[in-house]
Each structure stands twice: as C-alpha cells, then as structure tokens.
Design a protein around this motif. Structure first.
Motif, PDB file in Angstrom:
ATOM      1  N   SER A  32       0.840  -1.196   0.000  1.00  0.00           N
ATOM      2  CA  SER A  32       0.000   0.000   0.000  1.00  0.00           C
ATOM      3  C   SER A  32       0.874   1.245   0.000  1.00  0.00           C
ATOM      4  O   SER A  32       2.020   1.223   0.475  1.00  0.00           O
ATOM      5  N   ALA A  33       0.329   2.339  -0.515  1.00  0.00           N
ATOM      6  CA  ALA A  33       1.111   3.559  -0.687  1.00  0.00           C
ATOM      7  C   ALA A  33       1.650   4.088   0.640  1.00  0.00           C
ATOM      8  O   ALA A  33       2.789   4.563   0.720  1.00  0.00           O
ATOM      9  N   GLU A  34       0.836   4.001   1.709  1.00  0.00           N
ATOM     10  CA  GLU A  34       1.254   4.574   2.990  1.00  0.00           C
ATOM     11  C   GLU A  34       2.331   3.751   3.685  1.00  0.00           C
ATOM     12  O   GLU A  34       3.073   4.266   4.523  1.00  0.00           O
ATOM     13  N   LYS A  35       2.441   2.471   3.356  1.00  0.00           N
ATOM     14  CA  LYS A  35       3.440   1.610   4.000  1.00  0.00           C
ATOM     15  C   LYS A  35       4.599   1.249   3.082  1.00  0.00           C
ATOM     16  O   LYS A  35       5.527   0.569   3.494  1.00  0.00           O
ATOM     17  N   PRO A  62      12.444   4.335  -1.843  1.00  0.00           N
ATOM     18  CA  PRO A  62      13.666   4.119  -2.639  1.00  0.00           C
ATOM     19  C   PRO A  62      14.941   4.225  -1.800  1.00  0.00           C
ATOM     20  O   PRO A  62      15.907   3.500  -2.052  1.00  0.00           O
ATOM     21  N   ALA A  63      14.957   5.108  -0.799  1.00  0.00           N
ATOM     22  CA  ALA A  63      16.154   5.257   0.035  1.00  0.00           C
ATOM     23  C   ALA A  63      16.435   3.971   0.813  1.00  0.00           C
ATOM     24  O   ALA A  63      17.590   3.515   0.897  1.00  0.00           O
ATOM     25  N   THR A  64      15.390   3.362   1.379  1.00  0.00           N
ATOM     26  CA  THR A  64      15.588   2.112   2.115  1.00  0.00           C
ATOM     27  C   THR A  64      15.900   0.963   1.163  1.00  0.00           C
ATOM     28  O   THR A  64      16.664   0.053   1.502  1.00  0.00           O
ATOM     29  N   TRP A  65      15.326   1.010  -0.032  1.00  0.00           N
ATOM     30  CA  TRP A  65      15.650  -0.003  -1.043  1.00  0.00           C
ATOM     31  C   TRP A  65      17.140   0.022  -1.368  1.00  0.00           C
ATOM     32  O   TRP A  65      17.765  -1.028  -1.559  1.00  0.00           O
ATOM     33  N   ARG A  66      17.727   1.212  -1.392  1.00  0.00           N
ATOM     34  CA  ARG A  66      19.167   1.308  -1.674  1.00  0.00           C
ATOM     35  C   ARG A  66      19.973   0.632  -0.559  1.00  0.00           C
ATOM     36  O   ARG A  66      21.037   0.056  -0.817  1.00  0.00           O
ATOM     37  N   ASP A 119       7.765  -4.066   3.908  1.00  0.00           N
ATOM     38  CA  ASP A 119       7.464  -2.661   3.645  1.00  0.00           C
ATOM     39  C   ASP A 119       8.483  -1.779   4.352  1.00  0.00           C
ATOM     40  O   ASP A 119       9.504  -2.264   4.861  1.00  0.00           O
ATOM     41  N   GLU A 120       8.215  -0.488   4.432  1.00  0.00           N
ATOM     42  CA  GLU A 120       9.190   0.445   4.992  1.00  0.00           C
ATOM     43  C   GLU A 120       9.497   0.153   6.462  1.00  0.00           C
ATOM     44  O   GLU A 120      10.664   0.047   6.855  1.00  0.00           O
ATOM     45  N   GLN A 121       8.454   0.022   7.269  1.00  0.00           N
ATOM     46  CA  GLN A 121       8.674  -0.178   8.700  1.00  0.00           C
ATOM     47  C   GLN A 121       9.398  -1.488   8.985  1.00  0.00           C
ATOM     48  O   GLN A 121      10.358  -1.520   9.760  1.00  0.00           O
ATOM     49  N   ASN A 122       8.952  -2.589   8.365  1.00  0.00           N
ATOM     50  CA  ASN A 122       9.596  -3.881   8.600  1.00  0.00           C
ATOM     51  C   ASN A 122      11.015  -3.909   8.047  1.00  0.00           C
ATOM     52  O   ASN A 122      11.902  -4.556   8.618  1.00  0.00           O
ATOM     53  N   SER A 123      11.239  -3.210   6.951  1.00  0.00           N
ATOM     54  CA  SER A 123      12.594  -3.153   6.384  1.00  0.00           C
ATOM     55  C   SER A 123      13.560  -2.448   7.321  1.00  0.00           C
ATOM     56  O   SER A 123      14.705  -2.885   7.507  1.00  0.00           O
TER      57      SER A 123
END
Length: 662
Positions: free
Chosen positions: A245-248, A252-256, A397-401
């Motif tokens: 989902s868009a909010e979670k 791209p910064a964490t993907w790097r 997602d962002e938080q779990n990453s």
C-alpha cells in the motif's frame, strides 16, 4: 489413541485425562444395559465386573478383574450396547464421553486429524473382527491394530515417489540455467513464478511434495520468498513493492540499503542456487506428520528438514542437484536456525545466548556462512505474507525493512563484537526510533518490551504506564529476567510471548498491566518449582502458548490474575511447557474465588503486595534493587543512572552510516 496423543500433543493429553469422570460403584450396580445407546468409553480401575451378552440363548458371562477399556466404539460412532456391564463388588471406573473428548482435541487441528484417521482405522478393524467376546471388549484388540495401522499411514508419501527423478547433474544444470537467465534477462514476475516449480520440483502444483501433503500456503510462501529475493538481487524495486500500500510502501532510500546488503552478501552462482533450494524445502519443516518417526526432542522444523535431507532425495530433488559444498552449507544453515532466529530477535524474544550460538557457528565455519544465513533469513521474511499473492513482497514494507536492516547491521559485525553488544545494540536502536529513554535499567527493559509488544509511537505511553503500575518486587524480578543473558545468568525465554502480550492488549479484562503481573507470578512459580536446578543450560525455554490463548479468552480480571494457581509445569531439561487446567479455562465471569486454588492465587497476590510494602518501608529504591541485573560480560557502562552502549555499537553504526543507516 491415547498413546499417540501423549506422544504428539501433550496439552491435549493432559486435558483428555482431566476429562475422565470417576464412577464409584457398589455390588450389583449396572454401568450400562444391553439395548441402550452407548454413550461413553469405560475404563475399569478397581474391583470385579461382569459383562453379559443378553438376548442370546445360554448367553455367556465374562468376569473382568484387571483394568479393561470397554466400549471405545462410543467415542467414534453411534451404536447400541449388545451386552450388560455390572459391578460384582465395590468398584471404581472412569468414563469419557465423545463430547468431552471433542472438547479436548477441538482446539488442535492436527490432533483432530490424528483422532479422525485413527477412528477410521479403528471402525474398519473392529467391524471385521470375529470373536466370542462382546463387541465392547473386543475394542481393546482393535485399538492396538488400529494404532499400528495409523502409525504406518502417518508417514505420508514417504513410501512412494511423488515424481520422476532426474539425475543430480541434470538438476544442477537446469537450476544453473535458470539462475543464469535471471542474471541476463528480465522476465516478468508471472514468468518467473511459472518457471520456479519446473526447476524446483518440490513446488509443482500437483506432484510436488507440498501439494501431496496439502500444504499449499507453505508452498506459496516459498515461491514468494524465492521471487522476492530474485527481485532484490536484480534490483527490481517496482516489481518488489507492487503489492504494498502507498502509505506503507518501502521507500527508494531504504531499497538502496537493501541493495548495499545484497552487494555485501556476495553470493555467487552456486550460493544463489543453494539459497533457492533452501527456500524451496524449508517449509517442509512445518509438516509435523513428517516428524512423527523422529525422537520427541528432535521434532523442530529444522530437524524435520534435516531428516528429509538425510534420506531419499526423491522428496527433495532440488537438494540432490547441489554440489557437496553447497549441501553442507544448507545443512549448517538449518543447524544455525535451531540456535538463532532473526524473527525472534526482531521481537526481542531471544537473549544474547542465542546470538552467541550464531557467533560460534560463524567462528567455526567462516563469514561465508553468516552472509548466506542472513540472506536466507531476509528471503524468508519477504515471503511471510505470500500465502495469497506471490507477486512481490507485501511484508517487507518500509517499517519492517527498517527493523530488519537495524538487526542486520548489528549482526554483520558479530565476529568483531560481543554477543551482548550486538543484542542490546539492536534493542536500544529500536528504542531510539520509538523515542523511548534508556537511562535506567527499568527503561532498558521497557525497550525490550516495546519489541515484544510490537508497539508504535502511539502505544509508547500506554506501555510505560502499564509498567509503572507494577509494585517493586514484580518490577525487580521482571528486570532480572529480561536483562539476564542466558549464558552466565539464568534466563527464561518465553516462546509465544508476543502473542500473549498482543492478546492481553486486545482483551479489556486483561491489558498489559495484568499481563505483566501474571508473567511475574509465572516466574515465581518456576522458581519455587526448582526449574533452574533441573535445567541443563542457563537458557530455559518456556512454551507460553496455552497462557497466550487464555489471555485472549479470559472473561474477567480476577479469573485471569489467579491463573498461576491453576498452571501445571511440564519440564524436560531446559524446555518447559505451562498448561492451564481445563476447569479454569472454562470458567465464566462471576465464578471467581469458589475453589481452593482460586483462594491460593489471591493469597499469593496479597503476599506480593505485602512484599512490596516491605521494600518501600525498608527504603529500597528501584535503582538499587535491579542494579545486580546488569548482564555479566556485557560491554555496557552503568553510571549516573544511565545505561549506555559501549563504543562497539557506536562503531557499528558509524561504519554502516552510508549503506545501512539505522
């Protein structure tokens, strides 16, 4: 049947034993009559019984003077008694009804399946047997044969080859071609998912072992993990996050940072092949039936997979396509998973002792094992939500990453720092992100509880308030346990503790405050029962699943708070299971305080309050009470009411500043 339940489902066996009801009989009392509907299984205990086949010319009479199981058919079918059972003296017997048995097994789906399959075998065998004894007594002989038949049938698919087997070299070439294609071409996600079962036969839709065992969710998670790690290695961000989902969504910064991790791992062609094989077969460890033939203390998911790897490769053909070196790497990885779990670290469930196990494995087998191990753990986590949709990773997602990358940042340096530093470095980093202070030992424990409770910033004040409601002795004992390292200090590691705390939070009759109180009660119970003296190591694993389930269902605060008085401890070495009495679990609001055990629990609660008042009157402060709980050998400094990480953690964070900032 009960032998099988005892071996494989200890909690259900305990409940089933408690479900038996005693019958005290006088001379000539009749237990059941011929022509009446059978209602129960009967077990004669003491005294002499007479069973008569009524309705027959010159009906024979049989005398039972030893313990006998009678009318087991009543547990699985409706039938009319063909004989009459009478006591010939003062006697005792036990009865169990079908409904009572169903109540015991109903909460455990695997046990339900076991009883169902056994009952099928029993009815077939009992119906085919011919004997002069009444059908009610014949059930004993039928039970023995039915259980043997069930045991043979409980090894699913291990006697038949599910698919044709290629030569190992052909399997190796097929997998390497698949991996090579992934590095040179960009196939769509659907195409990759179609190709995975063709190369890794375990995942075939119809003939694969997952399909044969009807473990389709695990097969789907395996496929999702494999696709997700392929997308990560190919740097395909858009495909990886397409289901988020868009909010979670992962930024791209964490993907790097994930790309920096993949670069650090340095997996070559052979390692990538082994990684995909590991992911393809790991889920088989969840199939408990595959471990029925293993010793009771060797039935962990990792043990089950390792047992398959040691047998015929017809069920795990992908493993046979690996080189001997990569097969050894996979076996070492499964062995390491037994001692250390990254998901448990993320939730604050384990202790520095588990990191020490990983540390020792890496010291013995080299950093290559650590790199491979961590990539495997990341891939597993990527596929956690893959049961329904495998087109990318929903979970990562962002938080779990961020949580994962924080843990990896601490573990990457496990060869250079102490296990305490790596462990508490992660816990304090999580606390820092949540804005939690860590200046005192109590606050450090709250930081660990924040991981266990899976809190967000919105829950922070609620957690702190719940902790502060505890009286001094309870806080002191909980601090000692949650700071113990499990190496030099005894630490009780509670499995299912995050579930327990989540269920407690969702139940208005419980909440975190009462959950902490009961946890303290359980620690006291374990201490009074001498569990430390019976344990074989300083890390004692306590299965909290029964308590966690009750935290969700507890009907009132008082019933929940006296639970410790109704708990039975089952210990085998350094592993403990806590089981709640069925009668207590079935209580309803308004039934509090009506038995001796409830009164015992309330008296214990009063004693704890008295102890707390004594501590206050003696002038002890929390700081002094818990100072001794600082982990031995941990590289922390404690001064001026501060609890700070040593320079090692600072060095880790500084060195990772560019690629894996926490």
């Amino acid at each position: 049947l009960f032998c099988g339940i005892q071996q494989n489902h200890a909690e259900v066996f305990r409940d089933a034993c408690e479900a038996f009801k005693p019958e005290v009989l006088a001379d000539e009392d009749t237990i059941f009559h011929s022509g009446r509907m059978a209602k129960s299984l009967y077990v004669t205990q003491v005294g002499e019984f007479q069973i008569t086949c009524d309705g027959m010319l010159n009906a024979p009479v049989y005398y039972l003077r030893e313990q006998t199981w009678i009318s087991e058919l009543a547990l699985y079918s409706k039938f009319v008694h063909q004989s009459t059972l009478t006591a010939r003296s003062f006697a005792d017997a036990w009865t169990l009804t079908c409904n009572d048995l169903l109540k015991c097994v109903g909460m455990d789906p695997t046990c339900v399946g076991m009883v169902y399959r056994y009952a099928q075998e029993f009815l077939i065998i009992a119906g085919a047997m011919t004997t002069e004894m009444p059908v009610e007594v014949v059930s004993l002989e039928a039970a023995t044969k039915a259980f043997e038949s069930y045991q043979r049938a409980s090894q699913p698919l291990l006697s038949t080859v599910p698919y044709s087997i290629e030569e190992p070299e052909d399997r190796r070439r097929s997998a390497q071609h698949f991996i090579q294609r992934l590095t040179t071409e960009t196939d769509g996600c659907e195409a990759i998912l179609r190709k995975i079962p063709e190369v890794f036969k375990e995942l075939e839709d119809e003939r694969g072992i997952y399909a044969k065992l009807e473990f389709l969710d695990e097969r789907n998670r395996a496929a999702c993990s494999m696709l997700s790690i392929v997308l990560m290695m190919q740097n395909r961000y858009s495909d990886f996050v397409q289901l988020q989902s868009a909010e979670k969504r992962l930024t791209p910064a964490t993907w790097r940072q994930w790309q920096s991790f993949i670069k650090w791992a340095q997996l070559g062609m052979e390692e990538q092949h082994a990684l995909l094989v590991f992911l393809a077969i790991r889920g088989l460890g969840k199939v408990k039936a595959l471990g029925n033939s293993l010793p009771q203390d060797e039935r962990s998911p990792e043990d089950i997979v390792l047992s398959l790897l040691g047998g015929s490769d017809s069920f795990v053909p992908s493993y046979g396509g690996l080189s001997p070196a990569m097969q050894a790497t996979i076996e070492l990885t499964f062995g390491s998973l037994k001692g250390f779990s990254l998901p448990q670290l993320l939730q604050g469930e384990n202790t520095p002792s588990q990191i020490m196990v990983l540390q020792q494995a890496v010291e013995e087998h080299g950093e290559e094992l650590l790199r491979f191990f961590l990539v495997c753990q990341v891939a597993i986590m990527c596929g956690l939500a893959g049961a329904k949709n495998q087109m990318g990773s929903v979970f990562m997602d962002e938080q779990n990453s961020i949580s994962m990358l924080t843990a990896i940042s601490c573990l990457k340096e496990v060869q250079q720092v102490q296990c305490h530093t790596a462990y508490w470095g992660f816990i304090l980093s999580r606390a820092n992100r949540l804005g939690l202070p860590t200046g005192t030992l109590d606050q450090v424990v709250i930081a660990r509880l924040a991981c266990l409770c899976r809190i967000t910033e919105n829950d922070r004040s609620t957690l702190e308030e719940a902790w502060n409601t505890l009286h001094t002795p309870a806080r002191r004992r909980l601090v000692e346990n949650f700071l113990a390292d499990g190496i030099e200090e005894v630490a009780y590691v509670f499995t299912f503790l995050p579930m327990y705390l989540a269920n407690a939070k969702d139940n208005p009759s419980v909440g975190w405050s009462r959950a902490f109180v009961l946890l303290y009660d359980l620690l006291q119970l374990l201490n009074h029962d001498g569990c430390e003296e019976q344990a074989s190591s300083a890390t004692i694993v306590v299965n909290l699943s029964d308590i966690a389930a009750f935290a969700r269902e507890a009907p009132s605060p008082r019933i929940f708070l006296v639970t410790a008085a109704h708990v039975r401890i089952v210990q085998a070495g350094s592993e403990i299971q806590l089981l709640i009495a069925t009668a207590h679990k079935e209580k309803r609001a308004g039934q509090e305080g009506h038995d001796r055990q409830d009164l015992t629990g309330m008296m214990r609660a009063m004693m704890m309050k008295v102890e707390g008042l004594q501590e206050v009157l003696l002038g002890h402060e929390d700081h002094d009470l818990v100072h001794s709980a600082v982990p031995h050998g941990a590289r922390w400094s404690y001064s001026s009411s501060s609890f700070a990480a040593s320079d090692d953690v600072a060095d880790i964070e500084e060195s990772e500043g560019e690629t894996m900032t926490m």
